[in-house]
Design a protein around this motif. Structure first.
Motif, PDB file in Angstrom:
ATOM      1  N   ARG A 137      31.661  37.066  28.075  1.00  9.26           N
ATOM      2  CA  ARG A 137      30.345  37.257  28.291  1.00  9.26           C
ATOM      3  C   ARG A 137      29.407  35.616  28.767  1.00  9.26           C
ATOM      4  O   ARG A 137      28.729  35.461  29.410  1.00  9.26           O
ATOM      5  N   GLN A 138      30.227  34.633  28.377  1.00  2.00           N
ATOM      6  CA  GLN A 138      29.704  33.174  28.553  1.00  2.00           C
ATOM      7  C   GLN A 138      30.734  32.730  29.704  1.00  2.00           C
ATOM      8  O   GLN A 138      30.413  31.553  29.993  1.00  2.00           O
ATOM      9  N   GLY A 139      31.508  33.558  30.464  1.00  6.18           N
ATOM     10  CA  GLY A 139      32.231  33.165  31.556  1.00  6.18           C
ATOM     11  C   GLY A 139      33.513  32.365  31.278  1.00  6.18           C
ATOM     12  O   GLY A 139      34.043  31.972  32.387  1.00  6.18           O
ATOM     13  N   ARG A 140      34.111  32.298  30.231  1.00  6.74           N
ATOM     14  CA  ARG A 140      35.440  31.826  30.090  1.00  6.74           C
ATOM     15  C   ARG A 140      36.231  32.479  30.509  1.00  6.74           C
ATOM     16  O   ARG A 140      36.340  33.853  30.158  1.00  6.74           O
ATOM     17  N   VAL A 141      37.213  31.889  31.181  1.00  6.94           N
ATOM     18  CA  VAL A 141      38.229  32.649  32.166  1.00  6.94           C
ATOM     19  C   VAL A 141      39.531  32.621  31.138  1.00  6.94           C
ATOM     20  O   VAL A 141      39.975  31.577  30.777  1.00  6.94           O
ATOM     21  N   GLU A 142      40.299  33.803  30.829  1.00  8.99           N
ATOM     22  CA  GLU A 142      41.816  33.723  30.325  1.00  8.99           C
ATOM     23  C   GLU A 142      42.921  33.960  31.250  1.00  8.99           C
ATOM     24  O   GLU A 142      42.522  34.326  32.419  1.00  8.99           O
ATOM     25  N   PRO A 143      43.949  33.484  31.021  1.00  6.89           N
ATOM     26  CA  PRO A 143      45.181  33.394  31.989  1.00  6.89           C
ATOM     27  C   PRO A 143      45.386  34.999  32.207  1.00  6.89           C
ATOM     28  O   PRO A 143      45.084  35.981  31.304  1.00  6.89           O
ATOM     29  N   PRO A 144      46.175  35.185  33.244  1.00 10.09           N
ATOM     30  CA  PRO A 144      46.440  36.679  33.383  1.00 10.09           C
ATOM     31  C   PRO A 144      47.295  37.371  32.540  1.00 10.09           C
ATOM     32  O   PRO A 144      48.159  36.689  32.172  1.00 10.09           O
ATOM     33  N   PHE A 145      47.118  38.640  32.226  1.00 11.40           N
ATOM     34  CA  PHE A 145      47.814  39.253  31.200  1.00 11.40           C
ATOM     35  C   PHE A 145      48.792  40.350  31.810  1.00 11.40           C
ATOM     36  O   PHE A 145      49.521  40.961  31.247  1.00 11.40           O
ATOM     37  N   LYS A 146      48.627  40.704  33.341  1.00  8.35           N
ATOM     38  CA  LYS A 146      49.482  41.670  34.031  1.00  8.35           C
ATOM     39  C   LYS A 146      49.467  41.257  35.340  1.00  8.35           C
ATOM     40  O   LYS A 146      48.337  40.834  35.979  1.00  8.35           O
ATOM     41  N   SER A 147      50.597  41.504  35.918  1.00  7.15           N
ATOM     42  CA  SER A 147      50.791  41.298  37.337  1.00  7.15           C
ATOM     43  C   SER A 147      51.783  42.033  38.086  1.00  7.15           C
ATOM     44  O   SER A 147      52.725  42.433  37.290  1.00  7.15           O
ATOM     45  N   TRP A 148      51.658  42.130  39.334  1.00  4.56           N
ATOM     46  CA  TRP A 148      52.697  43.066  40.093  1.00  4.56           C
ATOM     47  C   TRP A 148      52.496  42.915  41.613  1.00  4.56           C
ATOM     48  O   TRP A 148      51.542  42.352  42.022  1.00  4.56           O
ATOM     49  N   THR A 149      53.353  43.366  42.450  1.00  4.79           N
ATOM     50  CA  THR A 149      53.191  43.363  43.668  1.00  4.79           C
ATOM     51  C   THR A 149      52.630  44.627  44.420  1.00  4.79           C
ATOM     52  O   THR A 149      52.839  45.570  43.766  1.00  4.79           O
ATOM     53  N   GLN A 150      52.058  44.547  45.583  1.00  5.19           N
ATOM     54  CA  GLN A 150      51.434  45.631  46.147  1.00  5.19           C
ATOM     55  C   GLN A 150      52.346  46.761  46.083  1.00  5.19           C
ATOM     56  O   GLN A 150      53.831  46.883  46.415  1.00  5.19           O
ATOM     57  N   SER A 151      52.134  48.038  45.729  1.00  2.00           N
ATOM     58  CA  SER A 151      52.761  49.359  45.841  1.00  2.00           C
ATOM     59  C   SER A 151      53.847  49.423  44.608  1.00  2.00           C
ATOM     60  O   SER A 151      54.414  50.554  44.354  1.00  2.00           O
ATOM     61  N   ALA A 152      54.018  48.267  43.638  1.00  6.64           N
ATOM     62  CA  ALA A 152      54.795  48.370  42.606  1.00  6.64           C
ATOM     63  C   ALA A 152      54.033  48.984  41.268  1.00  6.64           C
ATOM     64  O   ALA A 152      54.555  49.529  40.453  1.00  6.64           O
ATOM     65  N   GLY A 153      52.656  49.044  41.280  1.00  6.86           N
ATOM     66  CA  GLY A 153      51.862  49.372  40.198  1.00  6.86           C
ATOM     67  C   GLY A 153      50.415  49.343  40.952  1.00  6.86           C
ATOM     68  O   GLY A 153      50.158  49.077  42.083  1.00  6.86           O
ATOM     69  N   MET A 154      49.518  50.027  40.002  1.00  6.59           N
ATOM     70  CA  MET A 154      48.188  50.015  40.206  1.00  6.59           C
ATOM     71  C   MET A 154      47.555  50.139  38.812  1.00  6.59           C
ATOM     72  O   MET A 154      48.063  50.765  38.001  1.00  6.59           O
ATOM     73  N   GLN A 155      46.246  49.841  38.741  1.00  7.02           N
ATOM     74  CA  GLN A 155      45.422  49.895  37.529  1.00  7.02           C
ATOM     75  C   GLN A 155      44.143  50.921  37.899  1.00  7.02           C
ATOM     76  O   GLN A 155      43.714  50.762  38.993  1.00  7.02           O
ATOM     77  N   SER A 156      43.555  51.210  36.878  1.00  6.18           N
ATOM     78  CA  SER A 156      42.323  51.788  36.963  1.00  6.18           C
ATOM     79  C   SER A 156      41.321  51.897  35.754  1.00  6.18           C
ATOM     80  O   SER A 156      42.079  52.085  34.657  1.00  6.18           O
ATOM     81  N   GLY A 157      40.049  51.428  35.777  1.00  7.22           N
ATOM     82  CA  GLY A 157      39.385  51.440  34.737  1.00  7.22           C
ATOM     83  C   GLY A 157      38.363  52.763  34.702  1.00  7.22           C
ATOM     84  O   GLY A 157      37.839  52.961  35.802  1.00  7.22           O
ATOM     85  N   VAL A 158      38.699  53.762  34.114  1.00  5.44           N
ATOM     86  CA  VAL A 158      38.042  55.025  34.023  1.00  5.44           C
ATOM     87  C   VAL A 158      37.112  55.481  32.626  1.00  5.44           C
ATOM     88  O   VAL A 158      37.860  55.525  31.784  1.00  5.44           O
ATOM     89  N   ASP A 159      35.780  55.251  32.710  1.00  7.57           N
ATOM     90  CA  ASP A 159      35.180  55.697  31.694  1.00  7.57           C
ATOM     91  C   ASP A 159      35.388  54.968  30.355  1.00  7.57           C
ATOM     92  O   ASP A 159      35.576  55.621  29.266  1.00  7.57           O
ATOM     93  N   GLY A 160      35.599  53.720  30.490  1.00  8.94           N
ATOM     94  CA  GLY A 160      35.961  52.771  29.422  1.00  8.94           C
ATOM     95  C   GLY A 160      37.246  52.590  29.125  1.00  8.94           C
ATOM     96  O   GLY A 160      37.480  51.871  27.816  1.00  8.94           O
ATOM     97  N   ARG A 161      38.381  53.332  29.622  1.00  9.88           N
ATOM     98  CA  ARG A 161      39.549  53.101  29.294  1.00  9.88           C
ATOM     99  C   ARG A 161      40.164  52.425  30.518  1.00  9.88           C
ATOM    100  O   ARG A 161      39.837  52.533  31.808  1.00  9.88           O
ATOM    101  N   LEU A 162      41.289  51.724  30.162  1.00  9.13           N
ATOM    102  CA  LEU A 162      42.185  51.022  31.158  1.00  9.13           C
ATOM    103  C   LEU A 162      43.458  51.770  31.472  1.00  9.13           C
ATOM    104  O   LEU A 162      44.201  51.672  30.435  1.00  9.13           O
ATOM    105  N   PHE A 163      43.902  52.112  32.591  1.00  6.91           N
ATOM    106  CA  PHE A 163      45.197  52.732  32.725  1.00  6.91           C
ATOM    107  C   PHE A 163      46.045  51.858  33.983  1.00  6.91           C
ATOM    108  O   PHE A 163      45.299  51.271  34.443  1.00  6.91           O
ATOM    109  N   TYR A 164      47.299  51.577  33.506  1.00  9.66           N
ATOM    110  CA  TYR A 164      48.203  50.979  34.479  1.00  9.66           C
ATOM    111  C   TYR A 164      49.223  52.203  34.703  1.00  9.66           C
ATOM    112  O   TYR A 164      49.932  52.793  34.025  1.00  9.66           O
ATOM    113  N   LEU A 165      49.497  52.180  36.200  1.00 13.28           N
ATOM    114  CA  LEU A 165      50.555  53.085  36.779  1.00 13.28           C
ATOM    115  C   LEU A 165      51.720  52.257  37.288  1.00 13.28           C
ATOM    116  O   LEU A 165      51.670  51.230  38.269  1.00 13.28           O
TER     117      LEU A 165
END
Length: 409
Positions: free
Chosen positions: A255-283
């Motif tokens: 909330r103060q604007g501090r940025v943390e390092p990436p915790f997940k990465s992938w290339t296009q079509s290798a994965g996807m993520q979605s935040g749905v109703d308070g949960r985070l999903f990774y595919l």
């Protein structure tokens, strides 16, 4: 396929966020059925995320704007008990076609998302810069506070012409957090800024700003406890196919604007993520992972329908995740197949009750209560219908749809 009428959808079933109620505001004469006041959520400071895929409501009903003509939209309320869809207007003789009506939307391309806030309603207009010359102020991104039947209380915030909100946003008990896109300068410069707007007085502050340049883009994709989950997409514009090779990275901002390092990465079509109703999903290919508030893995499910480039996340009415997939479509059924994932057991079921509606139905989940789910589809005559189905029938595949009566359109 028949073209689905435009409906404003957002994180489904977003819990009400508390706001200071206005005093001395009288309600207009009621109509039957009258939209009830939204339920106030218990105090708490956690962030809640909406991705703009579903409408908002509670156990009694849900709110949504409906495009009723090419140049007209009406804010509606669906009453689960009476099975009626009515305009969010207390005047039974109103035509819902002018600013005098609390349900009238002057700029159809800038329909509001209607969110319950502490016994009142927050009207969130994302902005439509492309039609600003024609509609003027009605096309601007803005926030309004209204009463339970749509009566105007006060304007919380108005943003500049040429700016707009992303579909995704977050709320806590005191504020709404929006990703604001602004275009300025010559040559043009595009920035996306995470801003906080107070639900009490409309005051705003900037949390973090990101410049869209050199093939880099930024999105708000979820929340993790008291932090925002952001996604950075980087495309190598020197490659023959920059979309195919683009890199996705998830990182956190507090909330103060501090940025943390990436915790997940992938290339296009290798994965996807979605935040749905308070949960985070990774595919990933064939594997669905549900992440908890601190990004720990709380559920892993495998199914050959889970292909990143073919899945659309829909909603998460506990204890299910609802999604559809094109992985198993056939020549006889050229439409996504809907599935429910039981987040407690990991069981995956095809929702045969939705499939039974036919490939032209274009079913959309809109809301839920503890007993039933509510949605929209097109019938065989091409007429848009709103209907509910019990959770038991949906899970067991019995297509016992209860069609709602409509007084709007």
């Amino acid at each position: 396929m028949k073209k689905l009428l435009s409906i404003c959808l957002c994180a489904a079933l977003l819990a009400a966020c508390a706001a200071a109620p206005a005093s001395g505001t009288s309600a207009p004469p009621s109509q039957s059925p009258q939209p009830p006041a939204a339920q106030e959520e218990a105090a708490g400071g956690s962030l809640r995320f909406s991705k703009g895929v579903s409408i908002h409501g509670d156990e009694k009903g849900a709110y949504f704007p409906l495009l009723t003509a090419w140049d007209k939209a009406t804010v509606c309320y669906a009453d689960y008990d009476t099975r009626q869809v009515v305009a969010l207007c207390a005047d039974p003789n109103c035509a819902h076609d002018s600013e005098a009506c609390t349900a009238f939307v002057e700029c159809p391309s800038n329909k509001p998302e209607v969110v319950p806030v502490g016994g009142q309603l927050l009207f969130l207009y994302r902005g439509s810069p492309g039609v600003a010359d024609h509609y003027g102020k009605a096309a601007l991104p803005r926030l309004e506070l209204r009463g339970p039947t749509g009566q105007f209380i006060r304007q919380l915030a108005v943003f500049d012409e040429g700016s707009s909100f992303a579909e995704e946003y977050a709320v806590d008990d005191e504020a709404v957090y929006l990703l604001l896109e602004q275009v300025s300068g010559e040559p043009l410069s595009v920035t996306r800024t995470l801003v906080r707007v107070s639900l009490a007085d409309g005051s705003r502050s900037e949390i973090a700003s990101f410049t869209l340049e050199n093939g880099v883009n930024y999105f708000l994709v979820g929340v993790s406890g008291g932090r925002f989950v952001m996604k950075r997409i980087t495309a190598d514009t020197s490659t023959p196919d920059p979309v195919k090779t683009q890199r996705h990275e998830l990182f956190l901002v507090d909330r103060q604007g501090r940025v943390e390092p990436p915790f997940k990465s992938w290339t296009q079509s290798a994965g996807m993520q979605s935040g749905v109703d308070g949960r985070l999903f990774y595919l990933e290919q064939g594997t669905l992972t549900c992440l908890g508030p601190e990004l720990e893995e709380v559920l892993v499910v495998q199914n050959d329908a889970f292909r990143p480039d073919m899945v659309n996340f829909l909603a998460c009415p506990e204890p299910w995740l609802l999604l559809n997939s094109l992985a198993h479509r056939s020549a006889a059924y050229d439409a996504p197949i809907h599935y429910a994932v039981d987040l407690e057991t990991g069981e995956v079921r095809e929702l045969a009750a939705v499939t039974a509606l036919g490939q032209d139905s274009q079913f959309v989940f809109l809301g839920a209560s503890s007993e039933a789910l509510f949605g929209s589809y097109f019938d065989e005559q091409g007429t848009q219908q709103f209907a509910s189905i019990s959770r038991q029938d949906l899970w067991e595949g019995s297509a016992n749809w209860q069609v709602f009566t409509q007084s709007v359109g």
